[in-house]
Motif scaffolding. Structure first.
Motif, mmCIF file in Angstrom:
data_model
loop_
_atom_site.group_PDB
_atom_site.id
_atom_site.type_symbol
_atom_site.label_atom_id
_atom_site.label_comp_id
_atom_site.label_asym_id
_atom_site.label_seq_id
_atom_site.Cartn_x
_atom_site.Cartn_y
_atom_site.Cartn_z
ATOM 1 N N LEU A 129 26.576 67.198 55.524
ATOM 2 C CA LEU A 129 25.479 68.131 55.280
ATOM 3 C C LEU A 129 25.740 69.480 55.945
ATOM 4 O O LEU A 129 26.192 69.542 57.089
ATOM 5 C CB LEU A 129 24.158 67.551 55.806
ATOM 6 C CG LEU A 129 23.532 66.417 54.992
ATOM 7 C CD1 LEU A 129 22.297 65.903 55.704
ATOM 8 C CD2 LEU A 129 23.171 66.892 53.592
ATOM 9 N N ASP A 130 25.435 70.521 55.220
ATOM 10 C CA ASP A 130 25.477 71.873 55.783
ATOM 11 C C ASP A 130 24.121 72.123 56.430
ATOM 12 O O ASP A 130 23.192 72.624 55.802
ATOM 13 C CB ASP A 130 25.744 72.885 54.669
ATOM 14 C CG ASP A 130 25.968 74.292 55.206
ATOM 15 O OD1 ASP A 130 25.571 74.554 56.360
ATOM 16 O OD2 ASP A 130 26.523 75.121 54.477
ATOM 17 N N HIS A 131 23.991 71.742 57.708
ATOM 18 C CA HIS A 131 22.687 71.812 58.369
ATOM 19 C C HIS A 131 22.207 73.250 58.533
ATOM 20 O O HIS A 131 20.999 73.511 58.534
ATOM 21 C CB HIS A 131 22.732 71.104 59.725
ATOM 22 C CG HIS A 131 23.705 71.691 60.686
ATOM 23 N ND1 HIS A 131 25.003 71.258 60.803
ATOM 24 C CD2 HIS A 131 23.569 72.701 61.595
ATOM 25 C CE1 HIS A 131 25.624 71.953 61.730
ATOM 26 N NE2 HIS A 131 24.779 72.849 62.231
ATOM 27 N N GLU A 132 23.131 74.200 58.674
ATOM 28 C CA GLU A 132 22.719 75.598 58.816
ATOM 29 C C GLU A 132 22.005 76.082 57.554
ATOM 30 O O GLU A 132 20.946 76.706 57.625
ATOM 31 C CB GLU A 132 23.942 76.464 59.119
ATOM 32 C CG GLU A 132 24.564 76.176 60.485
ATOM 33 C CD GLU A 132 25.820 76.990 60.722
ATOM 34 O OE1 GLU A 132 26.423 77.437 59.716
ATOM 35 O OE2 GLU A 132 26.195 77.187 61.885
ATOM 36 N N LEU A 133 22.594 75.791 56.405
ATOM 37 C CA LEU A 133 21.976 76.194 55.137
ATOM 38 C C LEU A 133 20.684 75.414 54.901
ATOM 39 O O LEU A 133 19.691 75.966 54.424
ATOM 40 C CB LEU A 133 22.945 75.975 53.990
ATOM 41 C CG LEU A 133 22.431 76.339 52.589
ATOM 42 C CD1 LEU A 133 22.044 77.810 52.530
ATOM 43 C CD2 LEU A 133 23.468 76.009 51.525
ATOM 44 N N LEU A 134 20.701 74.124 55.243
ATOM 45 C CA LEU A 134 19.522 73.283 55.050
ATOM 46 C C LEU A 134 18.319 73.824 55.817
ATOM 47 O O LEU A 134 17.230 73.998 55.254
ATOM 48 C CB LEU A 134 19.828 71.852 55.496
ATOM 49 C CG LEU A 134 18.692 70.843 55.397
ATOM 50 C CD1 LEU A 134 18.286 70.635 53.951
ATOM 51 C CD2 LEU A 134 19.103 69.513 56.026
ATOM 52 N N PHE A 135 18.507 74.130 57.091
ATOM 53 C CA PHE A 135 17.411 74.663 57.899
ATOM 54 C C PHE A 135 16.997 76.049 57.409
ATOM 55 O O PHE A 135 15.813 76.384 57.399
ATOM 56 C CB PHE A 135 17.813 74.723 59.376
ATOM 57 C CG PHE A 135 17.543 73.454 60.131
ATOM 58 C CD1 PHE A 135 16.469 73.355 60.995
ATOM 59 C CD2 PHE A 135 18.366 72.338 59.977
ATOM 60 C CE1 PHE A 135 16.200 72.198 61.695
ATOM 61 C CE2 PHE A 135 18.119 71.165 60.667
ATOM 62 C CZ PHE A 135 17.034 71.086 61.529
ATOM 63 N N TYR A 136 17.966 76.848 57.010
ATOM 64 C CA TYR A 136 17.653 78.195 56.528
ATOM 65 C C TYR A 136 16.762 78.134 55.276
ATOM 66 O O TYR A 136 15.743 78.814 55.203
ATOM 67 C CB TYR A 136 18.965 78.920 56.206
ATOM 68 C CG TYR A 136 18.763 80.307 55.602
ATOM 69 C CD1 TYR A 136 18.604 81.419 56.407
ATOM 70 C CD2 TYR A 136 18.769 80.470 54.222
ATOM 71 C CE1 TYR A 136 18.431 82.674 55.852
ATOM 72 C CE2 TYR A 136 18.590 81.726 53.665
ATOM 73 C CZ TYR A 136 18.429 82.828 54.488
ATOM 74 O OH TYR A 136 18.249 84.064 53.932
ATOM 75 N N VAL A 137 17.141 77.300 54.309
ATOM 76 C CA VAL A 137 16.378 77.201 53.064
ATOM 77 C C VAL A 137 14.990 76.635 53.323
ATOM 78 O O VAL A 137 13.995 77.104 52.762
ATOM 79 C CB VAL A 137 17.137 76.331 52.038
ATOM 80 C CG1 VAL A 137 16.262 76.036 50.823
ATOM 81 C CG2 VAL A 137 18.419 77.032 51.599
ATOM 82 N N LEU A 138 14.891 75.611 54.178
ATOM 83 C CA LEU A 138 13.590 75.018 54.465
ATOM 84 C C LEU A 138 12.685 76.010 55.184
ATOM 85 O O LEU A 138 11.484 76.091 54.909
ATOM 86 C CB LEU A 138 13.758 73.753 55.297
ATOM 87 C CG LEU A 138 14.352 72.560 54.548
ATOM 88 C CD1 LEU A 138 14.661 71.403 55.490
ATOM 89 C CD2 LEU A 138 13.416 72.088 53.430
ATOM 90 N N ASN A 139 13.241 76.787 56.100
ATOM 91 C CA ASN A 139 12.443 77.810 56.767
ATOM 92 C C ASN A 139 11.944 78.843 55.772
ATOM 93 O O ASN A 139 10.812 79.329 55.875
ATOM 94 C CB ASN A 139 13.259 78.502 57.873
ATOM 95 C CG ASN A 139 13.419 77.621 59.089
ATOM 96 O OD1 ASN A 139 12.669 76.652 59.290
ATOM 97 N ND2 ASN A 139 14.380 77.939 59.938
ATOM 98 N N ARG A 140 12.774 79.186 54.801
ATOM 99 C CA ARG A 140 12.378 80.164 53.788
ATOM 100 C C ARG A 140 11.252 79.629 52.896
ATOM 101 O O ARG A 140 10.396 80.367 52.430
ATOM 102 C CB ARG A 140 13.574 80.546 52.916
ATOM 103 C CG ARG A 140 14.667 81.295 53.632
ATOM 104 C CD ARG A 140 14.314 82.737 53.901
ATOM 105 N NE ARG A 140 14.156 83.510 52.693
ATOM 106 C CZ ARG A 140 13.833 84.802 52.662
ATOM 107 N NH1 ARG A 140 13.625 85.432 53.812
ATOM 108 N NH2 ARG A 140 13.692 85.442 51.524
ATOM 109 N N SER A 141 11.285 78.313 52.659
ATOM 110 C CA SER A 141 10.329 77.718 51.724
ATOM 111 C C SER A 141 8.957 77.502 52.349
ATOM 112 O O SER A 141 7.949 77.395 51.645
ATOM 113 C CB SER A 141 10.860 76.382 51.189
ATOM 114 O OG SER A 141 10.872 75.401 52.211
ATOM 115 N N MET A 142 8.893 77.413 53.681
ATOM 116 C CA MET A 142 7.637 77.110 54.348
ATOM 117 C C MET A 142 6.929 78.394 54.776
ATOM 118 O O MET A 142 6.702 78.665 55.948
ATOM 119 C CB MET A 142 7.882 76.188 55.550
ATOM 120 C CG MET A 142 8.282 74.796 55.132
ATOM 121 S SD MET A 142 8.481 73.635 56.494
ATOM 122 C CE MET A 142 10.014 74.187 57.223
ATOM 123 N N THR A 143 6.598 79.212 53.787
ATOM 124 C CA THR A 143 5.914 80.474 54.045
ATOM 125 C C THR A 143 4.524 80.426 53.435
ATOM 126 O O THR A 143 4.259 79.634 52.561
ATOM 127 C CB THR A 143 6.699 81.640 53.457
ATOM 128 O OG1 THR A 143 6.902 81.435 52.052
ATOM 129 C CG2 THR A 143 8.040 81.785 54.136
#
Length: 220
Positions: free
Chosen positions: A206-220
């Motif tokens: 898993l690319d955890h950096e991208l995973l956390f980045y995308v999830l942070n972007r989605s939770m707005t």
């Protein structure tokens, strides 16, 4: 909104609630802390913090590029192997905090992302629970019950919880990654750095950096 999100979350349920001394007068009305509006506000406040962390990023900033194989071999050669549905995955142990038993997840109002299951209590702190099975679109229907294990992971100051079906343990590898096959679920390909060998099988890292980045972007 900003000032409220920056304030420390008052975990009163651990002090005067059912997990504390039980002296909270609101218990007479709500019986359990989980029914109290204060608990709900704390959950929303936790999401506000995620939004603020996202807003703090410059608009031009992109997700970090996958680490080269040499860097993986030097300091990131240890992964935790877990099963999500029928697929086995690996995640860097540097972001793994703990593996916990499944517990009640409380849904969040007005949450449109089906991968965001809600919030749960991990050692007295409210954490956002995310279904990777839903995010990767492994199945159209939502699971009837939460998988038996919870993977608690933290990256760049944000802690998230991912339900997993099984934990195989820690695996060390030399940093060599193979290409991602096109047979992998299309939604999962973008979150996969590459494939590594584990017990004679190729599993996705898993690319955890991208995973956390995308999830942070989605939770707005």
């Amino acid at each position: 909104m900003v000032e409220n999100a920056l304030m420390a979350i008052d975990d009163c349920w651990n002090r005067i609630g059912i997990k504390g001394d039980g002296s909270c007068p609101q218990l007479q009305q709500h019986v359990r802390c989980l029914n109290c509006p204060t608990f709900a506000r704390a959950a929303v406040q936790q999401l506000d913090r995620v939004s603020l962390a996202n807003d703090a990023l410059p608009s031009w900033q992109e997700p970090a590029s996958p680490a080269p194989a040499a860097e993986l071999a030097a300091g990131r050669s240890s992964v935790l192997v877990v099963r999500i549905g029928v697929e086995w995955w690996a995640i860097a142990t540097t972001v793994v905090q703990e593996v916990a038993e499944a517990r009640v997840v409380h849904s969040l109002p007005h949450q449109r992302n089906p991968a965001i299951l809600g919030v749960l209590n991990i050692r007295g702190a409210l954490r956002i629970c995310v279904s990777l099975a839903q995010l990767f679109q492994f199945g159209a229907a939502a699971p009837k019950a939460l998988p038996p294990k919870l993977l608690v992971a933290s990256h760049d100051g944000q802690t998230l919880v991912f339900p997993v079906d099984e934990v195989a343990g820690v695996h060390r590898h030399d940093g060599s990654l193979g290409p991602v096959p096109t047979t992998l679920a299309q939604a999962a390909i973008q979150y996969t750095r590459g494939m590594l060998e584990w017990r004679g099988h190729a599993i996705g890292l898993l690319d955890h950096e991208l995973l956390f980045y995308v999830l942070n972007r989605s939770m707005t």
